[in-house]
Scaffold this active site. Sequence first.
Site, mmCIF file in Angstrom:
data_model
loop_
_atom_site.group_PDB
_atom_site.id
_atom_site.type_symbol
_atom_site.label_atom_id
_atom_site.label_comp_id
_atom_site.label_asym_id
_atom_site.label_seq_id
_atom_site.Cartn_x
_atom_site.Cartn_y
_atom_site.Cartn_z
ATOM 1 N N LYS A 1 0.866 -1.179 0.000
ATOM 2 C CA LYS A 1 0.000 0.000 0.000
ATOM 3 C C LYS A 1 0.902 1.229 0.000
ATOM 4 O O LYS A 1 1.716 1.411 0.910
ATOM 5 C CB LYS A 1 -0.908 0.002 1.227
ATOM 6 C CG LYS A 1 -1.745 1.278 1.314
ATOM 7 C CD LYS A 1 -2.801 1.196 2.377
ATOM 8 C CE LYS A 1 -3.546 2.519 2.477
ATOM 9 N NZ LYS A 1 -4.580 2.497 3.514
ATOM 10 N N LYS B 1 -2.136 -1.585 -3.823
ATOM 11 C CA LYS B 1 -2.991 -0.398 -3.750
ATOM 12 C C LYS B 1 -2.157 0.859 -3.829
ATOM 13 O O LYS B 1 -1.176 0.939 -3.083
ATOM 14 C CB LYS B 1 -3.744 -0.430 -2.420
ATOM 15 C CG LYS B 1 -4.569 0.803 -2.137
ATOM 16 C CD LYS B 1 -5.222 0.695 -0.786
ATOM 17 C CE LYS B 1 -6.008 1.952 -0.498
ATOM 18 N NZ LYS B 1 -6.551 1.970 0.833
#
Length: 330
Positions: free
Chosen positions: A200, A253
């Site tokens: 992320k 992400k």
Amino acid sequence: MPNLPTHRPRRNRKSEVIRDMVQETRLTTHDFIYPVFLIEGQNQNVPVASMPGISRFSADLLIDEIGRCVELGVKAFAPFPSINDALKDRLARESANPEGLYLKTVAHIKRQFPDVVLMTDVAMDPYSSDGHDGVVDAESGEILNDATLEVLGQMALAQARAGADIIGPSDMMDGRVAWIREVLDQNAFSHVSIMSYTAKYASAFYGPFRDALDSAPKKGDKKSYQMNPANRREALRELALDEAEGADMVMVKPALSYLDVILDVKTHTNLPVTAYNVSGEYAMVKAAAQNGWLDGERTMMEVLTSIKRAGADAILTYFAKEAAAVLRRG
Ligand code: PBG
């Protein structure tokens, strides 16, 4: 006269039936996980200005929305709560309150739709008075890793008790997958899965999400825990750790600016790989479409197809409902 080409790839594109026959990547509604926003109250549908087509719903209307999605074939959801400021504190205590907005609603959705899969979010930010994913040291402002693990473990356990199918730690603290796995297993929740936000990034593309939940950091940024967008190999280090710690699925992400990372992760793991097509990626397409600068529907399908083509087995996307309607139409 020069030689005419012997190899003619265009033959495989000459009709729609042939193009369909050789198509390598095909989206289905099974690919989608729909992130949805939950607010207090009744009969509330508050549109998110920067995300046209997306609203924050009170629990009653969220149930209706989930019902409509299920009709369209979308059966996995990732709810995120918007918590009243009065309930936020340094330790995100509200996050483990079984009578709180989030856990009550999760349990309610599972009662209404037992077959729907719910992935709950583990991170402190919606409940934190500091707006960070971890505990902030009052003096230094540092994000305290190991103190945060305690909070995340309790949050995950409370979510499992509420009926979550998949726990989604989005916080990026070190060691949280192993910690959460152990807490779950010790409390008879060995059947509850963990989808780790493995890579992320500290991305500018989360802006509309933070507006929707009013969850932006009060001070500083998230660069001491989320990854540097310039790094690719570091994602593989996070992947190795998440696998060793017992993650069932891994995630990259954002998605669109990180297709190389999705492919890398895919080639280095046998676990299912997911990607989060985040709020800013959604907002860009919608804004351009509203201006008449892009064909919104075609762009949406191209974006989702590209994420799957890069290696994502499932996609968290705010387009889920709309794309499902397009797929249904055929
Ligand atoms: C926070 C969290 C964020 C998103 C999901 N969980 C934002 C952040 O890290 O600041 C972003 C999702 C999106 O932009 O769609 N734990």
